[in-house]
Design a protein around this motif. Structure first.
Motif, PDB file in Angstrom:
ATOM      1  N   CYS A  29      -9.966  13.247 -14.479  1.00 39.54           N
ATOM      2  CA  CYS A  29      -9.914  11.915 -13.657  1.00 39.54           C
ATOM      3  C   CYS A  29      -8.014  11.546 -14.549  1.00 39.54           C
ATOM      4  O   CYS A  29      -7.509  11.049 -13.859  1.00 39.54           O
ATOM      5  CB  CYS A  29     -10.786  11.355 -15.000  1.00 39.54           C
ATOM      6  SG  CYS A  29     -12.542  11.142 -13.920  1.00 39.54           S
ATOM      7  N   ILE A  30      -7.929  11.898 -15.698  1.00 41.50           N
ATOM      8  CA  ILE A  30      -6.646  11.385 -15.957  1.00 41.50           C
ATOM      9  C   ILE A  30      -5.723  12.190 -15.431  1.00 41.50           C
ATOM     10  O   ILE A  30      -4.524  11.567 -15.527  1.00 41.50           O
ATOM     11  CB  ILE A  30      -6.951  12.020 -17.567  1.00 41.50           C
ATOM     12  CG1 ILE A  30      -7.480  10.294 -18.723  1.00 41.50           C
ATOM     13  CG2 ILE A  30      -5.359  11.535 -18.339  1.00 41.50           C
ATOM     14  CD1 ILE A  30      -7.057  11.065 -19.892  1.00 41.50           C
ATOM     15  N   SER A  31      -5.751  13.576 -15.131  1.00 40.42           N
ATOM     16  CA  SER A  31      -5.202  14.120 -14.892  1.00 40.42           C
ATOM     17  C   SER A  31      -4.442  13.421 -12.725  1.00 40.42           C
ATOM     18  O   SER A  31      -2.935  13.187 -12.524  1.00 40.42           O
ATOM     19  CB  SER A  31      -5.297  15.600 -14.221  1.00 40.42           C
ATOM     20  OG  SER A  31      -4.914  16.240 -13.072  1.00 40.42           O
ATOM     21  N   TYR A  32      -5.605  13.305 -12.925  1.00 37.90           N
ATOM     22  CA  TYR A  32      -5.489  13.086 -10.698  1.00 37.90           C
ATOM     23  C   TYR A  32      -5.545  10.716 -10.810  1.00 37.90           C
ATOM     24  O   TYR A  32      -4.644   9.948 -10.212  1.00 37.90           O
ATOM     25  CB  TYR A  32      -7.143  12.747  -9.940  1.00 37.90           C
ATOM     26  CG  TYR A  32      -7.652  13.783  -9.280  1.00 37.90           C
ATOM     27  CD1 TYR A  32      -6.022  14.546  -8.105  1.00 37.90           C
ATOM     28  CD2 TYR A  32      -7.982  14.646  -9.843  1.00 37.90           C
ATOM     29  CE1 TYR A  32      -6.571  15.969  -8.236  1.00 37.90           C
ATOM     30  CE2 TYR A  32      -8.102  16.078  -9.349  1.00 37.90           C
ATOM     31  CZ  TYR A  32      -7.569  16.858  -8.537  1.00 37.90           C
ATOM     32  OH  TYR A  32      -7.781  17.999  -8.320  1.00 37.90           O
ATOM     33  N   ALA A  33      -5.015  10.501 -11.878  1.00 37.05           N
ATOM     34  CA  ALA A  33      -5.158   8.858 -11.907  1.00 37.05           C
ATOM     35  C   ALA A  33      -3.565   8.602 -12.496  1.00 37.05           C
ATOM     36  O   ALA A  33      -2.903   7.778 -11.488  1.00 37.05           O
ATOM     37  CB  ALA A  33      -6.289   8.158 -13.258  1.00 37.05           C
ATOM     38  N   SER A  34      -3.121   9.723 -13.201  1.00 39.10           N
ATOM     39  CA  SER A  34      -1.447   9.488 -12.965  1.00 39.10           C
ATOM     40  C   SER A  34      -0.789  10.601 -11.646  1.00 39.10           C
ATOM     41  O   SER A  34       0.557  10.409 -12.170  1.00 39.10           O
ATOM     42  CB  SER A  34      -1.467  10.200 -14.601  1.00 39.10           C
ATOM     43  OG  SER A  34      -1.283  11.907 -14.020  1.00 39.10           O
ATOM     44  N   GLU A  35      -1.741  11.199 -10.994  1.00 38.67           N
ATOM     45  CA  GLU A  35      -0.725  11.659  -9.503  1.00 38.67           C
ATOM     46  C   GLU A  35      -0.461  10.727  -8.780  1.00 38.67           C
ATOM     47  O   GLU A  35      -1.523  10.445  -8.180  1.00 38.67           O
ATOM     48  CB  GLU A  35      -1.736  13.158  -9.690  1.00 38.67           C
ATOM     49  CG  GLU A  35      -1.343  14.338 -10.720  1.00 38.67           C
ATOM     50  CD  GLU A  35      -2.455  15.233  -9.746  1.00 38.67           C
ATOM     51  OE1 GLU A  35      -2.553  15.426  -8.795  1.00 38.67           O
ATOM     52  OE2 GLU A  35      -1.713  16.392 -10.605  1.00 38.67           O
ATOM     53  N   PRO A  36       0.757  10.528  -8.308  1.00 36.95           N
ATOM     54  CA  PRO A  36       0.874  10.187  -6.959  1.00 36.95           C
ATOM     55  C   PRO A  36       0.461  10.609  -5.557  1.00 36.95           C
ATOM     56  O   PRO A  36       0.429  12.142  -5.885  1.00 36.95           O
ATOM     57  CB  PRO A  36       2.860   9.568  -6.950  1.00 36.95           C
ATOM     58  CG  PRO A  36       3.218  11.042  -7.814  1.00 36.95           C
ATOM     59  CD  PRO A  36       2.089  11.765  -8.806  1.00 36.95           C
ATOM     60  N   PHE A  37      -0.057   9.849  -4.858  1.00 42.36           N
ATOM     61  CA  PHE A  37      -0.255  10.267  -3.514  1.00 42.36           C
ATOM     62  C   PHE A  37       0.989   9.505  -1.922  1.00 42.36           C
ATOM     63  O   PHE A  37       0.117   8.248  -1.748  1.00 42.36           O
ATOM     64  CB  PHE A  37      -1.832   9.595  -2.597  1.00 42.36           C
ATOM     65  CG  PHE A  37      -1.870  10.854  -1.665  1.00 42.36           C
ATOM     66  CD1 PHE A  37      -2.528  12.073  -1.169  1.00 42.36           C
ATOM     67  CD2 PHE A  37      -1.818   9.788  -0.134  1.00 42.36           C
ATOM     68  CE1 PHE A  37      -2.935  12.240  -0.780  1.00 42.36           C
ATOM     69  CE2 PHE A  37      -2.566  10.732   0.730  1.00 42.36           C
ATOM     70  CZ  PHE A  37      -3.143  11.812   0.728  1.00 42.36           C
ATOM     71  N   ASN A  38       1.954  10.212  -1.916  1.00 40.80           N
ATOM     72  CA  ASN A  38       2.389   9.461  -0.934  1.00 40.80           C
ATOM     73  C   ASN A  38       2.310   9.915   0.769  1.00 40.80           C
ATOM     74  O   ASN A  38       1.817  11.305   0.509  1.00 40.80           O
ATOM     75  CB  ASN A  38       4.271  10.481  -1.242  1.00 40.80           C
ATOM     76  CG  ASN A  38       4.922  10.178  -2.373  1.00 40.80           C
ATOM     77  OD1 ASN A  38       5.173   8.624  -2.935  1.00 40.80           O
ATOM     78  ND2 ASN A  38       5.462  10.785  -3.241  1.00 40.80           N
ATOM     79  N   GLY A  39       2.542   8.632   1.593  1.00 40.18           N
ATOM     80  CA  GLY A  39       1.611   9.190   2.676  1.00 40.18           C
ATOM     81  C   GLY A  39       3.066   8.640   3.726  1.00 40.18           C
ATOM     82  O   GLY A  39       4.023   7.544   3.441  1.00 40.18           O
ATOM     83  N   LEU A  40       3.071   9.097   4.537  1.00 40.26           N
ATOM     84  CA  LEU A  40       4.163   8.746   6.634  1.00 40.26           C
ATOM     85  C   LEU A  40       2.894   8.415   7.325  1.00 40.26           C
ATOM     86  O   LEU A  40       1.987   9.686   7.541  1.00 40.26           O
ATOM     87  CB  LEU A  40       4.601   9.726   6.139  1.00 40.26           C
ATOM     88  CG  LEU A  40       6.275   9.484   7.123  1.00 40.26           C
ATOM     89  CD1 LEU A  40       6.931   8.255   7.037  1.00 40.26           C
ATOM     90  CD2 LEU A  40       7.359  10.668   7.750  1.00 40.26           C
ATOM     91  N   ILE A  41       2.891   7.269   7.503  1.00 42.68           N
ATOM     92  CA  ILE A  41       2.503   7.199   9.312  1.00 42.68           C
ATOM     93  C   ILE A  41       2.942   7.555  10.391  1.00 42.68           C
ATOM     94  O   ILE A  41       3.673   6.435  10.719  1.00 42.68           O
ATOM     95  CB  ILE A  41       0.732   5.769   9.472  1.00 42.68           C
ATOM     96  CG1 ILE A  41       0.403   5.795   7.808  1.00 42.68           C
ATOM     97  CG2 ILE A  41       0.592   6.390  10.152  1.00 42.68           C
ATOM     98  CD1 ILE A  41      -0.317   4.808   7.730  1.00 42.68           C
TER      99      ILE A  41
END
Length: 231
Positions: free
Chosen positions: A14-26
């Protein structure tokens, strides 16, 4: 013992995913950026809006989550399917999505500027409206500790032209002490001409390090209400 190991592994995950960014392009199917789309995962109160280039950033996006992409009155539900950054093409009822490694490599690139975090450190529309003021800057005075309207700016004909805002109480005879304004992702050092009715929430960051030198004097982040655009 096994239960303890399982809980520890779950916590680390959970800590790992909470600190990971998720960049997106639409984009639309012609390759044109889709701006001002609203993107959230579970709670629609915590969302990002795509900028004029169609870019957005989120955190705490897990492999089995679903992105809710709201364009106008239409909501597209797009499975993450383990992606850590995603390019999305949308046209009416159809969409196509795929993991984009270039977006993954950008790290926190879009997240710091595009994600609207919990408004607990800011001021809500209801609080602004309760002041009885229609002008945003006037309403902010007294609501946000550390925000000083130190003087008014007047033109050569003595007509009122705007406010001088100071967050960090800094003074200088040469360099500007104006904070950076970020209004729905658009940056400016000039206070926006907005009314209370146009604003959903306001957050002040005294430490604007995430915005580089532009945020040296602090950052005021304004989120507009749905359906409101910059003038």
């Amino acid at each position: 013992m096994k239960a303890l190991i399982f809980l520890s592994a779950l916590l680390i995950s959970c800590i790992s995913y909470a600190s990971e960014p998720f960049n997106g392009l639409i984009l639309d199917f012609t390759g044109k950026p889709v701006r001002r789309a609203k993107i959230y995962v579970k709670n629609p109160k915590y969302y990002a809006k795509s900028d004029k280039e169609g870019r957005f950033g989120l955190t705490d996006v897990q492999p089995d989550d679903t992105l809710h992409v709201v364009i106008g009155r239409k909501t597209h539900k797009i499975p993450v399917d383990g992606a850590k950054g995603m390019s999305i093409k949308i046209e009416k009822e159809q969409f196509f999505s795929e993991e984009d490694l270039e977006l993954v490599e950008m790290g926190m690139g879009y997240v710091r500027k595009r994600e609207y975090l919990a408004p607990r450190s800011g001021v809500t529309h209801e609080q602004l409206a309760a002041t009885g003021e229609t002008d945003l800057i006037r309403a902010l005075r007294g609501l946000m500790p550390g925000v000083f309207v130190s003087s008014y700016q007047y033109g050569s004909d003595k007509e009122f032209t705007g406010y001088n805002i100071n967050i960090r109480n800094a003074t200088s005879n040469y360099a500007s002490t104006a904070p950076l304004w970020v209004v729905d992702g658009s940056e400016s050092t000039i206070p926006p001409n907005l009314t209370v009715m146009e604003v959903e929430s306001v957050e002040v960051l005294k430490d604007g390090g995430g915005y580089g030198t532009r945020g040296a004097n602090g950052v005021i982040i304004v989120r507009l209400r749905d359906g409101i655009g910059l003038r």
